[in-house]
Write an enzyme that holds these catalytic residues in place. Structure first.
Site, PDB file in Angstrom:
ATOM      1  N   ASP A  61      -1.330   4.035  -1.244  1.00  0.00           N
ATOM      2  CA  ASP A  61       0.101   4.067  -1.578  1.00  0.00           C
ATOM      3  C   ASP A  61       0.437   3.656  -3.004  1.00  0.00           C
ATOM      4  O   ASP A  61       1.621   3.486  -3.319  1.00  0.00           O
ATOM      5  CB  ASP A  61       0.864   3.145  -0.618  1.00  0.00           C
ATOM      6  CG  ASP A  61       0.888   3.683   0.792  1.00  0.00           C
ATOM      7  OD1 ASP A  61       0.641   4.884   0.970  1.00  0.00           O
ATOM      8  OD2 ASP A  61       1.156   2.884   1.722  1.00  0.00           O
ATOM      9  N   HIS A  87       3.366   1.862   6.893  1.00  0.00           N
ATOM     10  CA  HIS A  87       1.979   2.269   6.658  1.00  0.00           C
ATOM     11  C   HIS A  87       1.021   1.171   7.106  1.00  0.00           C
ATOM     12  O   HIS A  87       1.441   0.056   7.439  1.00  0.00           O
ATOM     13  CB  HIS A  87       1.753   2.603   5.186  1.00  0.00           C
ATOM     14  CG  HIS A  87       2.218   3.985   4.827  1.00  0.00           C
ATOM     15  ND1 HIS A  87       2.220   4.464   3.543  1.00  0.00           N
ATOM     16  CD2 HIS A  87       2.701   5.007   5.582  1.00  0.00           C
ATOM     17  CE1 HIS A  87       2.692   5.707   3.520  1.00  0.00           C
ATOM     18  NE2 HIS A  87       2.985   6.053   4.757  1.00  0.00           N
ATOM     19  N   SER A 130       3.747  10.532   8.075  1.00  0.00           N
ATOM     20  CA  SER A 130       2.616   9.972   7.337  1.00  0.00           C
ATOM     21  C   SER A 130       1.741   9.056   8.179  1.00  0.00           C
ATOM     22  O   SER A 130       0.621   8.741   7.780  1.00  0.00           O
ATOM     23  CB  SER A 130       3.110   9.209   6.105  1.00  0.00           C
ATOM     24  OG  SER A 130       3.916   8.108   6.491  1.00  0.00           O
TER      25      SER A 130
END
Length: 215
Positions: free
Chosen positions: A158, A132, A92
């Site tokens: 998210d 992230h 990701s």
């Protein structure tokens, strides 16, 4: 015909048998057959150990484990993070980080959360932290900071990953901020997670090696 057969040392040493300068294939085959049993030599090492030696090896193994724990605790104190080293488990965050990259984290309270920095955070109900990038930061008048994250390789933020009803993350959710990385070093961790039998086999081999290694 003159036969010369010279055996040097143990069975594991080189054996040279010649008949008029030609290798005796029959004896060579016999030696290879005997050599199959060399792979079981470590069992002989274990059987030859007396209780004192075995106790010493177990103590040596315990010292290695204790030393690793002390180093880990020391890193936690220096970095301020409960997990100073983590492995990227998904894609990701590509192309910034790839699956198997090892991240080095810090988490000092005095450092503010900034847009664009990469954070590792935990979500209630999830065992594995997420790596992230900070997308938005919202600071209230009382100084309380909330922020939103997103994976570089994801099309949306998210909020779909957060706990039900949770729209923002807070500082208490942060495990650490990425300060450096080592590419692909953590691939072994991924293999152990994906293949539990591989993990148990590797740990068993390491433990057995420490127990029978005498030097």
């Amino acid at each position: 015909v003159t036969s010369i057969c010279v055996i040097h040392g143990k069975m594991s040493d080189f054996v040279q048998c010649t008949i008029d300068g030609v290798i005796d294939r029959k004896l060579k085959t016999e030696y290879i057959r005997m050599g199959v049993f060399e792979s079981l030599d470590f069992l002989d090492d274990v059987r030859r150990m007396n209780p004192r030696q075995l106790y010493y090896q177990v103590l040596n193994f315990a010292m290695i484990v204790a030393s690793a724990l002390m180093i880990w605790k020391g890193l936690m104190v220096v970095t301020g993070s409960e997990s100073p080293i983590v492995v990227v488990l998904s894609g990701s965050m590509e192309p910034a980080f790839f699956r198997g990259d090892l991240l080095l984290l810090t988490n000092h309270e005095e450092e503010p959360i900034r847009v664009g920095e990469i954070v590792v955070f935990k979500i209630e109900g999830r065992d594995i932290p997420i790596v992230h990038r900070v997308l938005k930061v919202h600071e209230k008048e009382n100084g309380k900071v909330k922020f939103l994250t997103k994976g570089d390789n994801n099309s949306v933020d998210d909020r779909g990953l957060y706990a039900p009803g949770q729209l923002w993350l807070e500082k208490k959710d942060v495990v650490g901020r990425a300060k450096g990385f080592v590419p692909y070093v953590g691939i072994v961790t991924i293999l152990m997670n994906d293949y539990p039998k591989f993990k148990y086999a590797l740990l068993a081999c390491l433990g057995l090696f420490v127990l029978i290694h005498r030097e």
